[in-house]
Design a protein around this motif. Structure first.
Motif, PDB file in Angstrom:
ATOM      1  N   GLU A 123      34.971  56.019  57.696  1.00  0.00           N
ATOM      2  CA  GLU A 123      36.266  55.464  58.100  1.00  0.00           C
ATOM      3  C   GLU A 123      37.201  55.268  56.904  1.00  0.00           C
ATOM      4  N   ASP A 124      36.629  54.917  55.749  1.00  0.00           N
ATOM      5  CA  ASP A 124      37.460  54.739  54.554  1.00  0.00           C
ATOM      6  C   ASP A 124      38.157  56.053  54.179  1.00  0.00           C
ATOM      7  N   PHE A 125      37.412  57.146  54.270  1.00  0.00           N
ATOM      8  CA  PHE A 125      37.985  58.452  53.944  1.00  0.00           C
ATOM      9  C   PHE A 125      39.030  58.862  54.981  1.00  0.00           C
ATOM     10  N   ASN A 126      38.712  58.632  56.261  1.00  0.00           N
ATOM     11  CA  ASN A 126      39.659  58.969  57.326  1.00  0.00           C
ATOM     12  C   ASN A 126      40.968  58.177  57.188  1.00  0.00           C
ATOM     13  N   GLU A 127      40.832  56.913  56.799  1.00  0.00           N
ATOM     14  CA  GLU A 127      42.020  56.078  56.611  1.00  0.00           C
ATOM     15  C   GLU A 127      42.871  56.613  55.462  1.00  0.00           C
ATOM     16  N   LEU A 128      42.216  57.074  54.400  1.00  0.00           N
ATOM     17  CA  LEU A 128      42.960  57.612  53.261  1.00  0.00           C
ATOM     18  C   LEU A 128      43.649  58.930  53.641  1.00  0.00           C
ATOM     19  N   MET A 129      43.024  59.717  54.511  1.00  0.00           N
ATOM     20  CA  MET A 129      43.661  60.950  54.988  1.00  0.00           C
ATOM     21  C   MET A 129      44.986  60.634  55.675  1.00  0.00           C
ATOM     22  N   THR A 130      44.964  59.604  56.514  1.00  0.00           N
ATOM     23  CA  THR A 130      46.184  59.185  57.206  1.00  0.00           C
ATOM     24  C   THR A 130      47.220  58.682  56.213  1.00  0.00           C
ATOM     25  N   LEU A 131      46.770  57.902  55.221  1.00  0.00           N
ATOM     26  CA  LEU A 131      47.685  57.376  54.200  1.00  0.00           C
ATOM     27  C   LEU A 131      48.288  58.498  53.356  1.00  0.00           C
ATOM     28  N   ALA A 132      47.505  59.549  53.107  1.00  0.00           N
ATOM     29  CA  ALA A 132      47.998  60.670  52.306  1.00  0.00           C
ATOM     30  C   ALA A 132      49.174  61.347  52.991  1.00  0.00           C
ATOM     31  N   GLU A 133      49.062  61.558  54.304  1.00  0.00           N
ATOM     32  CA  GLU A 133      50.158  62.176  55.052  1.00  0.00           C
ATOM     33  C   GLU A 133      51.403  61.281  55.032  1.00  0.00           C
ATOM     34  N   GLY A 137      58.528  71.254  59.750  1.00  0.00           N
ATOM     35  CA  GLY A 137      58.682  69.906  59.223  1.00  0.00           C
ATOM     36  C   GLY A 137      58.413  69.783  57.736  1.00  0.00           C
ATOM     37  N   SER A 138      57.551  70.646  57.212  1.00  0.00           N
ATOM     38  CA  SER A 138      57.203  70.546  55.794  1.00  0.00           C
ATOM     39  C   SER A 138      58.352  70.946  54.884  1.00  0.00           C
ATOM     40  N   THR A 139      59.369  71.645  55.437  1.00  0.00           N
ATOM     41  CA  THR A 139      60.527  71.996  54.608  1.00  0.00           C
ATOM     42  C   THR A 139      61.426  70.794  54.360  1.00  0.00           C
ATOM     43  N   ARG A 140      61.086  69.640  54.946  1.00  0.00           N
ATOM     44  CA  ARG A 140      61.817  68.401  54.657  1.00  0.00           C
ATOM     45  C   ARG A 140      61.546  67.909  53.239  1.00  0.00           C
ATOM     46  N   MET A 141      60.426  68.335  52.661  1.00  0.00           N
ATOM     47  CA  MET A 141      60.121  67.899  51.306  1.00  0.00           C
ATOM     48  C   MET A 141      61.206  68.419  50.363  1.00  0.00           C
ATOM     49  N   PRO A 142      61.814  67.552  49.556  1.00  0.00           N
ATOM     50  CA  PRO A 142      62.879  67.988  48.651  1.00  0.00           C
ATOM     51  C   PRO A 142      62.473  69.166  47.768  1.00  0.00           C
ATOM     52  N   MET A 143      61.210  69.203  47.360  1.00  0.00           N
ATOM     53  CA  MET A 143      60.775  70.278  46.471  1.00  0.00           C
ATOM     54  C   MET A 143      60.938  71.644  47.127  1.00  0.00           C
ATOM     55  N   ILE A 198      55.250  62.005  53.380  1.00  0.00           N
ATOM     56  CA  ILE A 198      56.501  61.811  54.121  1.00  0.00           C
ATOM     57  C   ILE A 198      57.428  60.842  53.382  1.00  0.00           C
ATOM     58  N   SER A 199      56.846  59.745  52.873  1.00  0.00           N
ATOM     59  CA  SER A 199      57.649  58.747  52.151  1.00  0.00           C
ATOM     60  C   SER A 199      58.266  59.319  50.884  1.00  0.00           C
ATOM     61  N   LEU A 200      57.537  60.223  50.218  1.00  0.00           N
ATOM     62  CA  LEU A 200      58.046  60.793  48.974  1.00  0.00           C
ATOM     63  C   LEU A 200      59.212  61.755  49.195  1.00  0.00           C
ATOM     64  N   SER A 201      59.503  62.052  50.458  1.00  0.00           N
ATOM     65  CA  SER A 201      60.684  62.871  50.749  1.00  0.00           C
ATOM     66  C   SER A 201      61.960  62.052  50.646  1.00  0.00           C
ATOM     67  N   THR A 202      61.827  60.736  50.731  1.00  0.00           N
ATOM     68  CA  THR A 202      63.007  59.854  50.646  1.00  0.00           C
ATOM     69  C   THR A 202      62.920  58.859  49.493  1.00  0.00           C
ATOM     70  N   LYS A 203      61.739  58.696  48.903  1.00  0.00           N
ATOM     71  CA  LYS A 203      61.554  57.747  47.813  1.00  0.00           C
ATOM     72  C   LYS A 203      61.079  58.460  46.552  1.00  0.00           C
ATOM     73  N   LYS A 204      61.395  57.890  45.409  1.00  0.00           N
ATOM     74  CA  LYS A 204      60.991  58.474  44.133  1.00  0.00           C
ATOM     75  C   LYS A 204      59.528  58.187  43.806  1.00  0.00           C
ATOM     76  N   SER A 205      58.995  57.095  44.375  1.00  0.00           N
ATOM     77  CA  SER A 205      57.595  56.750  44.143  1.00  0.00           C
ATOM     78  C   SER A 205      57.078  55.906  45.304  1.00  0.00           C
ATOM     79  N   VAL A 206      55.757  55.938  45.494  1.00  0.00           N
ATOM     80  CA  VAL A 206      55.122  55.190  46.579  1.00  0.00           C
ATOM     81  C   VAL A 206      53.848  54.550  46.041  1.00  0.00           C
ATOM     82  N   LYS A 207      53.592  53.287  46.433  1.00  0.00           N
ATOM     83  CA  LYS A 207      52.342  52.620  46.081  1.00  0.00           C
ATOM     84  C   LYS A 207      51.405  52.680  47.290  1.00  0.00           C
TER      85      LYS A 207
END
Length: 370
Positions: A227-237, A306-312, A241-250
């Motif tokens: 479950e810890d790994f599965n939770e991190l998978m969700t957090l990674a996604e 949707g992945s083309t939303r990434m600024p990069m 998404i957050s890094l498309s609008t923010k310069k950094s994420v914690k």
């Protein structure tokens, strides 16, 4: 007149659209979301489709299936649950049936007809399998059209006397496709296409997942599992998404009784995924070489997925092509919107007995009006 929709039956997400007062609009699903995960939970009865199924997938449920579009024409691909066999066509039909139900609830009327999109590289067997899935979902499939063609239509491209070429860069959740659309006076023809069908937004997620899990393991000497790994998978996604609008994420990572916060910047993320962007450029170059043209011959670039939303992505494509990508359409929704427009043209043409025009694929030709 029969009620019709356009459907983008995607590898990771699907979208349905209709024509409202002459304009294409997205129909939200019963969760209020404009895009629907192409995920099916066969462990539930009746099977769950969409957001609920994806939620169970994030919890590690083994009876949840995704990416079945890749095997839609494979007779040996079977999913066994509750003493029943399901094919990729069955699962695709469940997604289509769900979208049909959502459309009917939203429109408060039955939906009978649909234009469904497929990748330009799909062969005839894969196209026929998609039609079969539509029929199993209770839809009369007006036609199957290529995703890049639908995207071009959504961006306002139509057959016209000013011949031009449009490059469609489609980075979805699980696949990457690049196609060259030749715009002629009586047709839109896909003249070259290539892609990587195991390269998509999930690979960007995985780089964040790998980065954070390695940092955690180095700090605490424990490997994230279950479950810890599965939770991190969700957090990674979510981080992507957050890094498309923010310069950094914690990001807070926990496992085996330990917990730590890590910061990841957009610059770090771009460096971690630089080689993935280079892979897309390699495939773009192959398409240009196949068509024997250069960027100087391209009149416009369309971003889809949707992945083309990434600024990069936008920055990379603009630097690569020397052209600013066309705007004004949500990249998640472009293909479905174009499919809805195509459906409207089909229905209207049949009523008015309009002369035929053509939309063509690289290896097969499709009538625009039939």
């Amino acid at each position: 007149m029969k009620n019709f929709v356009g459907i983008d039956l995607g590898t990771t997400f699907s979208v349905v659209a209709y024509i409202n007062k002459g304009k294409p609009e997205i129909i939200p699903n019963d969760q209020g979301n404009r895009i629907t995960p192409s995920v099916v939970d066969l462990g539930s009865y009746p099977p769950l489709v969409g957001d609920d199924a994806k939620e169970k997938q994030s919890l590690g449920d083994k009876q949840v299936y995704a990416f079945f579009k890749r095997d839609v024409d494979n007779p040996h691909a079977l999913y066994l649950e509750n003493d029943q066999e399901f094919t990729p066509i069955d699962l695709s039909s469940m997604v289509l049936s769900y979208l049909k139900k959502c459309a009917e609830e939203f429109l408060e009327q039955s939906v009978t007809d649909a234009v469904i999109t497929v990748p330009a590289y799909f062969n005839n067997m894969q196209r026929e399998a998609t039609i079969e899935a539509g029929k199993k979902a209770g839809l009369n499939v007006l036609r199957i059209i290529n995703e890049p063609t639908a995207a071009a239509i959504a961006y306002g491209v139509r057959p016209n006397q000013t011949q031009s070429k449009i490059l469609v860069y489609d980075l979805g959740g699980g696949t990457f496709d690049v196609s060259l659309v030749d715009v002629m006076d009586d047709e839109l023809r896909v003249i070259a296409t290539d892609g990587d069908h195991i390269l998509g937004g999930k690979d960007w997620d995985d780089r964040i997942l790998q980065y954070l899990s390695t940092k955690f393991e180095d700090d605490f000497g424990v490997e994230l599992i279950g479950e810890d790994f599965n939770e991190l998978m969700t957090l990674a996604e979510k981080t992507k998404i957050s890094l498309s609008t923010k310069k950094s994420v914690k990001v807070s990572v926990q496992g085996s009784g330990y917990q730590e916060k890590y910061e990841i910047t957009r610059e770090q993320f771009e460096e971690l995924t630089k080689d993935l962007m280079e892979r897309t450029q390699m495939l773009v170059n192959i398409v240009l070489e196949d068509a024997n043209i250069t960027w100087n011959d391209i009149d416009g670039v369309v971003l889809v997925g949707g992945s083309t939303r990434m600024p990069m992505v936008r920055e990379y494509v603009e630097k690569m092509s020397g052209k600013r990508p066309l705007g004004g359409v949500n990249p998640d929704e472009a293909v479905a919107l174009g499919a809805a427009i195509q459906a409207a043209m089909d229905v209207e043409a049949r009523q008015q007995e309009t002369p035929e025009l053509f939309l063509s694929g690289k290896n097969n030709q499709q009538k625009l009006y039939s």
